[in-house]
Motif scaffolding. Sequence first.
Motif, PDB file in Angstrom:
ATOM      1  N   LYS A  95      -8.605  88.209  76.051  1.00  0.00           N
ATOM      2  CA  LYS A  95      -9.277  88.223  77.353  1.00  0.00           C
ATOM      3  C   LYS A  95     -10.747  87.845  77.250  1.00  0.00           C
ATOM      4  O   LYS A  95     -11.367  87.440  78.229  1.00  0.00           O
ATOM      5  N   GLY A  96     -11.360  87.975  76.065  1.00  0.00           N
ATOM      6  CA  GLY A  96     -12.770  87.624  75.916  1.00  0.00           C
ATOM      7  C   GLY A  96     -13.693  88.730  76.432  1.00  0.00           C
ATOM      8  O   GLY A  96     -13.244  89.781  76.899  1.00  0.00           O
ATOM      9  N   LEU A  97     -14.966  88.475  76.350  1.00  0.00           N
ATOM     10  CA  LEU A  97     -15.971  89.439  76.765  1.00  0.00           C
ATOM     11  C   LEU A  97     -15.897  89.687  78.269  1.00  0.00           C
ATOM     12  O   LEU A  97     -15.878  88.753  79.063  1.00  0.00           O
ATOM     13  N   PHE A  98     -15.853  90.993  78.647  1.00  0.00           N
ATOM     14  CA  PHE A  98     -15.731  91.413  80.050  1.00  0.00           C
ATOM     15  C   PHE A  98     -14.464  90.840  80.722  1.00  0.00           C
ATOM     16  O   PHE A  98     -14.402  90.731  81.949  1.00  0.00           O
ATOM     17  N   GLY A  99     -13.541  90.444  79.887  1.00  0.00           N
ATOM     18  CA  GLY A  99     -12.293  89.886  80.423  1.00  0.00           C
ATOM     19  C   GLY A  99     -12.455  88.482  80.952  1.00  0.00           C
ATOM     20  O   GLY A  99     -11.555  87.928  81.569  1.00  0.00           O
ATOM     21  N   LEU A 100     -13.635  87.873  80.744  1.00  0.00           N
ATOM     22  CA  LEU A 100     -13.885  86.532  81.307  1.00  0.00           C
ATOM     23  C   LEU A 100     -14.420  85.550  80.264  1.00  0.00           C
ATOM     24  O   LEU A 100     -13.836  84.506  80.034  1.00  0.00           O
ATOM     25  N   ILE A 101     -15.540  85.896  79.646  1.00  0.00           N
ATOM     26  CA  ILE A 101     -16.234  84.963  78.764  1.00  0.00           C
ATOM     27  C   ILE A 101     -15.467  84.814  77.434  1.00  0.00           C
ATOM     28  O   ILE A 101     -15.141  85.801  76.781  1.00  0.00           O
ATOM     29  N   GLY A 102     -15.223  83.554  77.055  1.00  0.00           N
ATOM     30  CA  GLY A 102     -14.563  83.281  75.778  1.00  0.00           C
ATOM     31  C   GLY A 102     -13.087  83.615  75.762  1.00  0.00           C
ATOM     32  O   GLY A 102     -12.517  83.813  74.686  1.00  0.00           O
ATOM     33  N   ALA A 103     -12.472  83.719  76.944  1.00  0.00           N
ATOM     34  CA  ALA A 103     -11.036  84.014  76.993  1.00  0.00           C
ATOM     35  C   ALA A 103     -10.252  82.865  76.344  1.00  0.00           C
ATOM     36  O   ALA A 103     -10.592  81.695  76.504  1.00  0.00           O
ATOM     37  N   LYS A 104      -9.197  83.254  75.573  1.00  0.00           N
ATOM     38  CA  LYS A 104      -8.377  82.242  74.894  1.00  0.00           C
ATOM     39  C   LYS A 104      -6.936  82.351  75.352  1.00  0.00           C
ATOM     40  O   LYS A 104      -6.404  83.450  75.496  1.00  0.00           O
ATOM     41  N   GLU A 105      -6.339  81.208  75.579  1.00  0.00           N
ATOM     42  CA  GLU A 105      -4.928  81.190  75.951  1.00  0.00           C
ATOM     43  C   GLU A 105      -4.047  81.320  74.708  1.00  0.00           C
ATOM     44  O   GLU A 105      -4.494  81.052  73.576  1.00  0.00           O
ATOM     45  N   ALA A 106      -2.839  81.750  74.930  1.00  0.00           N
ATOM     46  CA  ALA A 106      -1.866  81.790  73.836  1.00  0.00           C
ATOM     47  C   ALA A 106      -1.481  80.358  73.482  1.00  0.00           C
ATOM     48  O   ALA A 106      -1.330  79.499  74.350  1.00  0.00           O
ATOM     49  N   LYS A 107      -1.352  80.110  72.190  1.00  0.00           N
ATOM     50  CA  LYS A 107      -0.915  78.789  71.746  1.00  0.00           C
ATOM     51  C   LYS A 107       0.350  78.973  70.890  1.00  0.00           C
ATOM     52  O   LYS A 107       0.336  79.754  69.926  1.00  0.00           O
ATOM     53  N   LEU A 108       1.427  78.286  71.249  1.00  0.00           N
ATOM     54  CA  LEU A 108       2.709  78.429  70.559  1.00  0.00           C
ATOM     55  C   LEU A 108       3.242  77.079  70.108  1.00  0.00           C
ATOM     56  O   LEU A 108       2.934  76.047  70.707  1.00  0.00           O
ATOM     57  N   GLU A 109       4.041  77.132  69.063  1.00  0.00           N
ATOM     58  CA  GLU A 109       4.813  75.943  68.671  1.00  0.00           C
ATOM     59  C   GLU A 109       6.269  76.219  68.999  1.00  0.00           C
ATOM     60  O   GLU A 109       6.816  77.233  68.584  1.00  0.00           O
ATOM     61  N   LEU A 110       6.886  75.331  69.775  1.00  0.00           N
ATOM     62  CA  LEU A 110       8.308  75.443  70.104  1.00  0.00           C
ATOM     63  C   LEU A 110       9.072  74.346  69.385  1.00  0.00           C
ATOM     64  O   LEU A 110       8.703  73.163  69.488  1.00  0.00           O
ATOM     65  N   GLU A 111      10.066  74.764  68.658  1.00  0.00           N
ATOM     66  CA  GLU A 111      10.915  73.799  67.940  1.00  0.00           C
ATOM     67  C   GLU A 111      12.298  73.807  68.563  1.00  0.00           C
ATOM     68  O   GLU A 111      12.924  74.850  68.711  1.00  0.00           O
ATOM     69  N   LEU A 112      12.745  72.635  68.959  1.00  0.00           N
ATOM     70  CA  LEU A 112      14.056  72.518  69.611  1.00  0.00           C
ATOM     71  C   LEU A 112      15.173  72.663  68.583  1.00  0.00           C
ATOM     72  O   LEU A 112      15.208  71.948  67.582  1.00  0.00           O
TER      73      LEU A 112
END
Length: 205
Positions: free
Chosen positions: A39-56
């Motif tokens: 979520k980053g600082l205060f839930g806003l600053i520097g928030a990062k999304e989840a990054k996934l690798e999907l293999e079929l």
Amino acid sequence: MKKIVVSGKTIEEAVKNGLRQFGVTEDRVKVTVLEQPSKGLFGLIGAKEAKLELELIPDALEEAVHFLQDVFRTMNLKVTIEQKKERDGILFNLTGEELGMLIGRRGQTLDSLQYLVNIVANRYSNTHLRIVLDAEQFRERRKKTLEDLAIRLAERVIRSRKEVILEPMSPQERKIIHAQLQDHSKVKTYSKGEEPNRRVVIALR
């Protein structure tokens, strides 16, 4: 193996994004988390999304169809593959022009192609798959031909009182001869020799 990297605010959202791109359900992918969401600082600053690798995860029947389509493309043939589930496996019925080239002499080319497509499919399947290839109802016509042949040769054995040895056949074709004569009161059948030169023998009981 097809792989994509996807992202989302949560892992679940990232997975959904990936499934949408592949157009498949969750059981068809292997998920590896590359980066956890934060979520980053205060839930806003520097928030990062989840990054996934999907293999079929390959689907056995899809891979079998792709293999056949590559073969047909190489042979410059336009062939449609229709799938039908049967009691003892999956029937791939081939329709199109110049199918005689795919059938071959007494179905030998079709049998070879069937052998290869089963190898391809079972490479991607957890359970044993049996795929039967047919073209222009060749299998049914060949079955009728072999059944008629079995009856004619049985009559010859009875008349001559000498056994008859047939030409080498595939296991499926030998099975048709055996089945046609298994309840015959005067003749019996058995196979002899080694593959691919194994033959049916029709003899007096």
